[in-house]
Scaffold this motif. Sequence first.
Motif: not given
Length: 373
Positions: A172-175, A259-265, A286-288
């Motif tokens: 919710k916060w990120k997308f 290496q991370l492509k994710a926008q959230i961990v 910029g990774i939440l």
Amino acid sequence: MMETNTEPRFRIFDVLQSEDYEQIVFCQDQASGLKAIIAIHDTTLGPALGGLRMWNYESEQEALTDVLRLAKGMTYKNAAAGLNLGGGKAVIIGNAKTDKSEALFRAFGRYVQSLSGRYITAEDVNTTVADMDFIHMETDYVTGVSPAFGSSGNPSPVTAYGVYRGMKAAAKWKFGTDSLAGKTVAVQGVGNVAYNLCRHLHEEGAHLIVTDINEEALKRAEADFGATVVKPDEIYAVECDIFAPCALGAVINDKTIPQLKAQIVAGAANNQLAEDRHGDVLDENGILYAPDFVINAGGVINVADELEGYNRERAMKKIELIYDNMMRVFEIAERDGVPTHVAADKMAEERIHMMSRSRSQFLKVEKSILGRR
Ligand SMILES: NC(=O)c1ccc[n+]([C@@H]2O[C@H](COP(=O)([O-])OP(=O)(O)OC[C@H]3O[C@@H](n4cnc5c(N)ncnc54)[C@H](O)[C@@H]3O)[C@@H](O)[C@H]2O)c1
Ligand SMILES: CC(C)C[C@H](N)C(=O)O
């Protein structure tokens, strides 16, 4: 004459003082082969509640470091979840496949009993409800035992539900929407918690990429949820929206972040950041980051409910609130211009500080908080 040794010495009291730990208990029982460590970090808010891990540590030093980090994590987890509990943890040094026995867990249970409620135990990696039942033969200061005793049973499915709720808050916060339908989630480790997490994600229509070192666990995730399987060292770099660490700690580090492509961990594992500065790096990239001890509090919230006489409906209502708690962390981070791991620490520390300053009035407590016996 004493031997002189020029090696730098490990100073245990320096370690305890550095994070203000209250107590460490070394537990040894020759007959059962028990070698365990109980660490109590902080009991400002109440008795220290935290799980028991069984692991084949390569050294005693490694076991001590693990239990200390995990115990401090429980102080923060319990405080941030609004529980009247302090933080502690225990580890048994041994192979969970070959070294488990009734005698081992009962010997551990007697050490727990000797602390008279300062530490309450439960499951963690490689320990089960059956193990807790053996501990319960020696002490009441154990949660997550069989439901027949009025207990909440295995905490893993409930932890998974909390992680799912926290992941939705992060989305919710990120997308801008908390729907996970169509999102790709890369899950590291599909054990007790993550298998149940995958079920929630699959039911909502998320795509799953999974890895594990256990072939059986992978086959199950593939068959039950249509998950794509990758090798353990490939999981960091897969194309995905969310990376969910659900195995062991320190997986967010200098090697993995690039290496991370994710926008959230957002995952279940304890102590995901190898060092605090890795939370800063995620933020800069910029990774939440959904702080581990906030998102994975479902299990401890569930077992803590036993202290009031377990009520599943009441416990699940509290676990739903992990969504709101996670949102609060993101709001504090935005308001104060700090990374989310700093905001979560602040939330926990403020509660502990507030309660440590409130006046201590002597009140006689008539009944034990754990009255199953
Ligand atoms: N069980 C709970 O209720 C609970 C609550 C809060 C936090 N946690 C934390 O969540 C994590 C998982 O707990 P669990 O109870 O599901 O444990 P588990 O042992 O059931 O699952 C962990 C899984 O990770 C796999 N694994 C180990 N090393 C790996 C590697 N290098 N790469 C990929 N996979 C690997 C294991 O094979 C296993 O399937 C732990 O960090 C635990 O402390 C658990
Ligand atoms: C009390 C247990 C359910 C604790 C759990 N293993 C955790 O790390 O939160």
